[in-house]
Design an enzyme around this catalytic site. Sequence first.
Site, PDB file in Angstrom:
ATOM      1  N   SER A 124    -111.507  30.222 -13.388  1.00 13.07           N
ATOM      2  CA  SER A 124    -111.641  30.942 -14.664  1.00 13.07           C
ATOM      3  C   SER A 124    -111.379  29.956 -15.783  1.00 13.07           C
ATOM      4  O   SER A 124    -110.655  28.958 -15.581  1.00 13.07           O
ATOM      5  CB  SER A 124    -110.615  32.074 -14.728  1.00 13.07           C
ATOM      6  OG  SER A 124    -110.583  32.650 -16.020  1.00 13.07           O
ATOM      7  N   TYR A 173    -102.132  35.772 -13.926  1.00 11.85           N
ATOM      8  CA  TYR A 173    -103.537  35.328 -13.878  1.00 11.85           C
ATOM      9  C   TYR A 173    -103.642  33.880 -14.375  1.00 11.85           C
ATOM     10  O   TYR A 173    -104.270  33.040 -13.723  1.00 11.85           O
ATOM     11  CB  TYR A 173    -104.404  36.266 -14.729  1.00 11.85           C
ATOM     12  CG  TYR A 173    -105.893  36.090 -14.518  1.00 11.85           C
ATOM     13  CD1 TYR A 173    -106.513  36.564 -13.364  1.00 11.85           C
ATOM     14  CD2 TYR A 173    -106.689  35.463 -15.472  1.00 11.85           C
ATOM     15  CE1 TYR A 173    -107.883  36.418 -13.165  1.00 11.85           C
ATOM     16  CE2 TYR A 173    -108.057  35.312 -15.291  1.00 11.85           C
ATOM     17  CZ  TYR A 173    -108.656  35.790 -14.139  1.00 11.85           C
ATOM     18  OH  TYR A 173    -110.014  35.644 -13.949  1.00 11.85           O
ATOM     19  N   LYS A 210    -104.760  30.915 -11.811  1.00 11.65           N
ATOM     20  CA  LYS A 210    -106.064  30.278 -12.029  1.00 11.65           C
ATOM     21  C   LYS A 210    -105.901  28.778 -12.289  1.00 11.65           C
ATOM     22  O   LYS A 210    -106.744  27.982 -11.885  1.00 11.65           O
ATOM     23  CB  LYS A 210    -106.823  30.982 -13.161  1.00 11.65           C
ATOM     24  CG  LYS A 210    -107.284  32.387 -12.780  1.00 11.65           C
ATOM     25  CD  LYS A 210    -108.268  32.373 -11.590  1.00 11.65           C
ATOM     26  CE  LYS A 210    -108.805  33.748 -11.254  1.00 11.65           C
ATOM     27  NZ  LYS A 210    -109.813  33.743 -10.170  1.00 11.65           N
TER      28      LYS A 210
HETATM   29  N1  NAD Z   1    -115.083  39.025 -15.319  1.00 12.58           N
HETATM   30  C1  NAD Z   1    -114.590  37.993 -15.995  1.00 12.58           C
HETATM   31  O1  NAD Z   1    -114.526  38.008 -17.234  1.00 12.58           O
HETATM   32  C2  NAD Z   1    -114.096  36.767 -15.271  1.00 12.58           C
HETATM   33  C3  NAD Z   1    -113.858  35.613 -16.016  1.00 12.58           C
HETATM   34  C4  NAD Z   1    -113.401  34.469 -15.373  1.00 12.58           C
HETATM   35  C5  NAD Z   1    -113.215  34.459 -14.005  1.00 12.58           C
HETATM   36  N2  NAD Z   1    -113.449  35.604 -13.292  1.00 12.58           N
HETATM   37  C6  NAD Z   1    -113.213  35.541 -11.856  1.00 12.58           C
HETATM   38  O2  NAD Z   1    -114.412  35.852 -11.176  1.00 12.58           O
HETATM   39  C7  NAD Z   1    -114.121  36.415  -9.902  1.00 12.58           C
HETATM   40  C8  NAD Z   1    -114.884  37.702  -9.743  1.00 12.58           C
HETATM   41  O3  NAD Z   1    -114.478  38.558 -10.793  1.00 12.58           O
HETATM   42  P1  NAD Z   1    -115.301  39.841 -11.275  1.00 12.58           P
HETATM   43  O4  NAD Z   1    -115.284  39.814 -12.739  1.00 12.58           O
HETATM   44  O5  NAD Z   1    -116.588  39.939 -10.537  1.00 12.58           O
HETATM   45  O6  NAD Z   1    -114.252  40.966 -10.800  1.00 12.58           O
HETATM   46  P2  NAD Z   1    -114.430  42.404 -10.160  1.00 12.58           P
HETATM   47  O7  NAD Z   1    -113.083  43.009 -10.237  1.00 12.58           O
HETATM   48  O8  NAD Z   1    -115.569  43.100 -10.776  1.00 12.58           O
HETATM   49  O9  NAD Z   1    -114.803  42.057  -8.636  1.00 12.58           O
HETATM   50  C9  NAD Z   1    -113.854  41.449  -7.801  1.00 12.58           C
HETATM   51  C10 NAD Z   1    -114.145  41.813  -6.357  1.00 12.58           C
HETATM   52  O10 NAD Z   1    -113.158  41.162  -5.562  1.00 12.58           O
HETATM   53  C11 NAD Z   1    -112.758  42.081  -4.536  1.00 12.58           C
HETATM   54  N3  NAD Z   1    -111.416  41.755  -4.057  1.00 12.58           N
HETATM   55  C12 NAD Z   1    -110.234  41.849  -4.717  1.00 12.58           C
HETATM   56  N4  NAD Z   1    -109.228  41.505  -3.895  1.00 12.58           N
HETATM   57  C13 NAD Z   1    -109.786  41.171  -2.700  1.00 12.58           C
HETATM   58  C14 NAD Z   1    -109.256  40.725  -1.460  1.00 12.58           C
HETATM   59  N5  NAD Z   1    -107.939  40.590  -1.263  1.00 12.58           N
HETATM   60  N6  NAD Z   1    -110.119  40.452  -0.464  1.00 12.58           N
HETATM   61  C15 NAD Z   1    -111.454  40.594  -0.639  1.00 12.58           C
HETATM   62  N7  NAD Z   1    -112.016  41.039  -1.775  1.00 12.58           N
HETATM   63  C16 NAD Z   1    -111.180  41.316  -2.798  1.00 12.58           C
HETATM   64  C17 NAD Z   1    -112.794  43.451  -5.213  1.00 12.58           C
HETATM   65  O11 NAD Z   1    -112.869  44.500  -4.255  1.00 12.58           O
HETATM   66  C18 NAD Z   1    -114.044  43.337  -6.084  1.00 12.58           C
HETATM   67  O12 NAD Z   1    -115.194  43.778  -5.406  1.00 12.58           O
HETATM   68  C19 NAD Z   1    -112.601  36.590  -9.866  1.00 12.58           C
HETATM   69  O13 NAD Z   1    -112.016  35.507  -9.183  1.00 12.58           O
HETATM   70  C20 NAD Z   1    -112.215  36.554 -11.329  1.00 12.58           C
HETATM   71  O14 NAD Z   1    -110.879  36.146 -11.531  1.00 12.58           O
HETATM   72  C21 NAD Z   1    -113.894  36.749 -13.890  1.00 12.58           C
END
Ligand code: NAD
Length: 264
Positions: free
Chosen positions: A138, A151, A155
């Site tokens: 992230s 977080y 990260k």
């Molecule tokens: N959305 C944002 O703004 C953003 C920004 C930077 C980084 N990220 C990172 O991107 C990645 C995906 O995020 P997203 O926005 O798609 O989130 P999201 O919450 O929409 O999806 C995350 C998915 O991970 C799954 N998950 C959570 N814990 C789990 C576990 N223990 N085992 C297996 N699956 C698990 C959830 O069921 C969900 O389907 C994450 O690592 C998040 O930190 C997101």
Amino acid sequence: MELTGRVAVVTGAARGIGRALAERFAAEGAAAVVVADLDSDGVSAVAAAIGPVAFPARLDVSDEAEISAFVADVLARHGHIDLFCSNAGVTTGHGLDAPASVWERTIAVNVLSHIYAARAVVPAMLSRGSGYLLNTCSAAGLLTSVDDAPYAVTKHAAVAFAEWLSMTYGDRGIRVSCLCPQFVNTPMVTEGLDVDKLRQIATIIEPEQVADDVVEAMREERFLILPHPEVAKYMANRGATHDRWLAGMRKLQAQLGGLERPPQ
Ligand SMILES: NC(=O)c1ccc[n+]([C@@H]2O[C@H](COP(=O)([O-])OP(=O)(O)OC[C@H]3O[C@@H](n4cnc5c(N)ncnc54)[C@H](O)[C@@H]3O)[C@@H](O)[C@H]2O)c1
């Protein structure tokens, strides 16, 4: 690396960025895309929508025994893994109030899962002389998170581990990329934050754009993937004058007070 004919694994693929990556890898001609998530119904629906190249699996990435059994199963069914995307992640909305159990869970999902995955897949990749690890970190791992201490910390650790992997295995055929977006329009953001307010101060991009950037960066085998290019400027500011950067972050945190998500 091109995706055509490749065997790819994506964790956290039931929705959001993971789903978009899986769909895009299939569209690029991957031979198999294994979509894994805690949410087994979600991942089955994603696989059904993608078609016969997608294989759903229920997986808790925070459990090393589950990851290693899962990787062994994928290797048995598909022969090898070209690309492992450690993408699953969680936010907490907590500061100092975070109980130890929240820190432990966040460390397990956001950091240990990357370590467990690397431990499970790197030996087979080294024997083949090739493999690709894409770790979703992230911008919070390069900068910080104004509303979420666990977080921000986890990260940063995830970025550090990805750098260590690249340094250690980069000359032995293993490529590593570190995906560091800011805000992306996924349930992680839309379920916890005031999106209209957020849009006034930040750019929220679509998960499909993140997937486009990932495919392009993997083609160039580039380590750092910044779907929000302004993050490079913020990183430079942080590196140049840390105290001034921190003063700016204090100001931003004060402005964003009303955006705090309820602790999860
Ligand atoms: N959305 C944002 O703004 C953003 C920004 C930077 C980084 N990220 C990172 O991107 C990645 C995906 O995020 P997203 O926005 O798609 O989130 P999201 O919450 O929409 O999806 C995350 C998915 O991970 C799954 N998950 C959570 N814990 C789990 C576990 N223990 N085992 C297996 N699956 C698990 C959830 O069921 C969900 O389907 C994450 O690592 C998040 O930190 C997101």
